[in-house]
Design a protein around this motif. Structure first.
Motif, PDB file in Angstrom:
ATOM      1  N   ASP A   1       0.865  -1.180   0.000  1.00 31.85           N
ATOM      2  CA  ASP A   1       0.000   0.000   0.000  1.00 31.85           C
ATOM      3  C   ASP A   1       0.899   1.226   0.000  1.00 31.85           C
ATOM      4  O   ASP A   1       1.667   1.441   0.930  1.00 31.85           O
ATOM      5  N   GLN A   2       0.800   2.003  -1.049  1.00 33.40           N
ATOM      6  CA  GLN A   2       1.677   3.154  -1.194  1.00 33.40           C
ATOM      7  C   GLN A   2       1.365   4.257  -0.187  1.00 33.40           C
ATOM      8  O   GLN A   2       2.236   5.009   0.219  1.00 33.40           O
ATOM      9  N   GLY A   3       0.146   4.376   0.222  1.00 30.31           N
ATOM     10  CA  GLY A   3      -0.224   5.408   1.188  1.00 30.31           C
ATOM     11  C   GLY A   3      -0.404   6.761   0.520  1.00 30.31           C
ATOM     12  O   GLY A   3      -0.378   6.891  -0.696  1.00 30.31           O
ATOM     13  N   THR A   4      -0.570   7.774   1.340  1.00 26.40           N
ATOM     14  CA  THR A   4      -0.778   9.113   0.802  1.00 26.40           C
ATOM     15  C   THR A   4       0.557   9.806   0.572  1.00 26.40           C
ATOM     16  O   THR A   4       1.538   9.543   1.263  1.00 26.40           O
ATOM     17  N   LYS A   5       0.577  10.689  -0.372  1.00 25.57           N
ATOM     18  CA  LYS A   5       1.785  11.443  -0.695  1.00 25.57           C
ATOM     19  C   LYS A   5       1.945  12.587   0.300  1.00 25.57           C
ATOM     20  O   LYS A   5       0.986  13.249   0.658  1.00 25.57           O
ATOM     21  N   ALA A   6       3.159  12.811   0.752  1.00 23.15           N
ATOM     22  CA  ALA A   6       3.455  13.897   1.685  1.00 23.15           C
ATOM     23  C   ALA A   6       4.232  14.984   0.947  1.00 23.15           C
ATOM     24  O   ALA A   6       5.015  14.699   0.049  1.00 23.15           O
ATOM     25  N   TYR A   7       3.994  16.204   1.338  1.00 21.30           N
ATOM     26  CA  TYR A   7       4.638  17.355   0.721  1.00 21.30           C
ATOM     27  C   TYR A   7       5.449  18.125   1.756  1.00 21.30           C
ATOM     28  O   TYR A   7       5.120  18.130   2.935  1.00 21.30           O
ATOM     29  N   ILE A   8       6.492  18.776   1.295  1.00 22.40           N
ATOM     30  CA  ILE A   8       7.345  19.560   2.182  1.00 22.40           C
ATOM     31  C   ILE A   8       6.677  20.900   2.439  1.00 22.40           C
ATOM     32  O   ILE A   8       6.471  21.681   1.513  1.00 22.40           O
ATOM     33  N   GLU A   9       6.334  21.143   3.687  1.00 19.67           N
ATOM     34  CA  GLU A   9       5.680  22.399   4.050  1.00 19.67           C
ATOM     35  C   GLU A   9       6.706  23.517   4.234  1.00 19.67           C
ATOM     36  O   GLU A   9       6.531  24.613   3.729  1.00 19.67           O
ATOM     37  N   ARG A  10       7.781  23.210   4.952  1.00 16.15           N
ATOM     38  CA  ARG A  10       8.775  24.237   5.241  1.00 16.15           C
ATOM     39  C   ARG A  10      10.138  23.601   5.491  1.00 16.15           C
ATOM     40  O   ARG A  10      10.229  22.557   6.118  1.00 16.15           O
ATOM     41  N   ILE A  11      11.175  24.239   5.003  1.00 13.00           N
ATOM     42  CA  ILE A  11      12.549  23.830   5.288  1.00 13.00           C
ATOM     43  C   ILE A  11      13.121  24.876   6.237  1.00 13.00           C
ATOM     44  O   ILE A  11      13.221  26.044   5.892  1.00 13.00           O
ATOM     45  N   GLU A  12      13.439  24.431   7.431  1.00 17.28           N
ATOM     46  CA  GLU A  12      13.930  25.343   8.460  1.00 17.28           C
ATOM     47  C   GLU A  12      15.401  25.029   8.733  1.00 17.28           C
ATOM     48  O   GLU A  12      15.765  23.895   9.009  1.00 17.28           O
ATOM     49  N   ILE A  13      16.232  26.051   8.664  1.00 17.11           N
ATOM     50  CA  ILE A  13      17.672  25.890   8.861  1.00 17.11           C
ATOM     51  C   ILE A  13      18.031  26.469  10.223  1.00 17.11           C
ATOM     52  O   ILE A  13      17.732  27.629  10.503  1.00 17.11           O
ATOM     53  N   ARG A  14      18.665  25.652  11.058  1.00 18.98           N
ATOM     54  CA  ARG A  14      19.030  26.095  12.405  1.00 18.98           C
ATOM     55  C   ARG A  14      20.516  25.891  12.633  1.00 18.98           C
ATOM     56  O   ARG A  14      21.120  24.963  12.123  1.00 18.98           O
ATOM     57  N   GLY A  15      21.095  26.762  13.432  1.00 22.59           N
ATOM     58  CA  GLY A  15      22.471  26.601  13.857  1.00 22.59           C
ATOM     59  C   GLY A  15      23.504  27.009  12.818  1.00 22.59           C
ATOM     60  O   GLY A  15      24.676  26.713  12.974  1.00 22.59           O
ATOM     61  N   ASN A  16      23.089  27.696  11.804  1.00 20.18           N
ATOM     62  CA  ASN A  16      24.018  28.095  10.748  1.00 20.18           C
ATOM     63  C   ASN A  16      24.565  29.477  11.062  1.00 20.18           C
ATOM     64  O   ASN A  16      23.855  30.466  11.004  1.00 20.18           O
ATOM     65  N   ASP A  17      25.846  29.536  11.387  1.00 19.14           N
ATOM     66  CA  ASP A  17      26.494  30.831  11.563  1.00 19.14           C
ATOM     67  C   ASP A  17      27.735  30.921  10.679  1.00 19.14           C
ATOM     68  O   ASP A  17      28.543  31.828  10.798  1.00 19.14           O
ATOM     69  N   ARG A  18      27.863  29.985   9.759  1.00 16.20           N
ATOM     70  CA  ARG A  18      29.037  29.888   8.907  1.00 16.20           C
ATOM     71  C   ARG A  18      28.823  30.529   7.540  1.00 16.20           C
ATOM     72  O   ARG A  18      29.726  31.104   6.962  1.00 16.20           O
ATOM     73  N   THR A  19      27.616  30.408   7.004  1.00 13.01           N
ATOM     74  CA  THR A  19      27.341  30.876   5.649  1.00 13.01           C
ATOM     75  C   THR A  19      25.899  31.370   5.556  1.00 13.01           C
ATOM     76  O   THR A  19      25.142  31.259   6.510  1.00 13.01           O
ATOM     77  N   ARG A  20      25.536  31.879   4.423  1.00 14.85           N
ATOM     78  CA  ARG A  20      24.160  32.323   4.226  1.00 14.85           C
ATOM     79  C   ARG A  20      23.249  31.129   3.969  1.00 14.85           C
ATOM     80  O   ARG A  20      23.683  30.106   3.434  1.00 14.85           O
ATOM     81  N   ASP A  21      21.979  31.275   4.334  1.00 11.83           N
ATOM     82  CA  ASP A  21      21.041  30.171   4.199  1.00 11.83           C
ATOM     83  C   ASP A  21      20.859  29.718   2.752  1.00 11.83           C
ATOM     84  O   ASP A  21      20.641  28.542   2.495  1.00 11.83           O
ATOM     85  N   TYR A  22      20.963  30.624   1.796  1.00  8.92           N
ATOM     86  CA  TYR A  22      20.753  30.213   0.404  1.00  8.92           C
ATOM     87  C   TYR A  22      21.842  29.249  -0.063  1.00  8.92           C
ATOM     88  O   TYR A  22      21.608  28.438  -0.965  1.00  8.92           O
ATOM     89  N   VAL A  23      23.014  29.298   0.559  1.00 12.73           N
ATOM     90  CA  VAL A  23      24.080  28.359   0.224  1.00 12.73           C
ATOM     91  C   VAL A  23      23.663  26.944   0.624  1.00 12.73           C
ATOM     92  O   VAL A  23      23.924  25.974  -0.095  1.00 12.73           O
ATOM     93  N   ILE A  24      22.990  26.828   1.753  1.00 17.75           N
ATOM     94  CA  ILE A  24      22.496  25.535   2.214  1.00 17.75           C
ATOM     95  C   ILE A  24      21.316  25.092   1.362  1.00 17.75           C
ATOM     96  O   ILE A  24      21.242  23.949   0.915  1.00 17.75           O
ATOM     97  N   ARG A  25      20.382  25.982   1.098  1.00 22.02           N
ATOM     98  CA  ARG A  25      19.184  25.631   0.326  1.00 22.02           C
ATOM     99  C   ARG A  25      19.502  25.185  -1.091  1.00 22.02           C
ATOM    100  O   ARG A  25      18.813  24.328  -1.643  1.00 22.02           O
ATOM    101  N   ARG A  26      20.547  25.710  -1.685  1.00 21.62           N
ATOM    102  CA  ARG A  26      20.864  25.327  -3.062  1.00 21.62           C
ATOM    103  C   ARG A  26      21.382  23.898  -3.164  1.00 21.62           C
ATOM    104  O   ARG A  26      21.412  23.318  -4.249  1.00 21.62           O
ATOM    105  N   GLU A  27      21.784  23.308  -2.044  1.00 20.58           N
ATOM    106  CA  GLU A  27      22.231  21.917  -2.042  1.00 20.58           C
ATOM    107  C   GLU A  27      21.066  20.932  -2.045  1.00 20.58           C
ATOM    108  O   GLU A  27      21.255  19.751  -2.270  1.00 20.58           O
ATOM    109  N   PHE A  28      19.862  21.411  -1.794  1.00 19.47           N
ATOM    110  CA  PHE A  28      18.668  20.568  -1.801  1.00 19.47           C
ATOM    111  C   PHE A  28      18.063  20.543  -3.198  1.00 19.47           C
ATOM    112  O   PHE A  28      17.902  21.593  -3.831  1.00 19.47           O
ATOM    113  N   ASP A  29      17.729  19.343  -3.685  1.00 22.68           N
ATOM    114  CA  ASP A  29      17.033  19.208  -4.960  1.00 22.68           C
ATOM    115  C   ASP A  29      15.531  19.351  -4.787  1.00 22.68           C
ATOM    116  O   ASP A  29      14.795  19.305  -5.770  1.00 22.68           O
TER     117      ASP A  29
END
Length: 73
Positions: free
Chosen positions: A4-32
């Motif tokens: 049973d495949q079940g229901t499809k889930a969707y990403i509501e929000r991507i929350e980045i925590r603890g990042n003090d090294r770089t800008r958040d867009y640098v992290i977000r661009r690594e996600f497909d």
């Protein structure tokens, strides 16, 4: 066997925590995947490996929690 495949889930929000090294867009661009896309564990694990390969962070943890609706993560 019954699969049973079940229901499809969707990403509501991507929350980045603890990042003090770089800008958040640098992290977000690594996600497909982005907010609103269907949840795909393989793409999430690939993003984790990419973030670790940047060598900006000592530890990379990606966790999922329930969203505001049953089909949201």
């Amino acid at each position: 066997y019954t699969i049973d495949q079940g229901t499809k889930a969707y990403i509501e929000r991507i929350e980045i925590r603890g990042n003090d090294r770089t800008r958040d867009y640098v992290i977000r661009r690594e996600f497909d995947v982005s907010e609103g896309d269907a949840f795909n564990q393989v793409l999430i694990q690939r993003a984790k490996k990419r973030l670790e390969a940047l060598d900006y962070f000592q530890k990379v943890d990606i966790s999922t929690v329930s969203g505001s609706a049953p089909d949201q993560v």
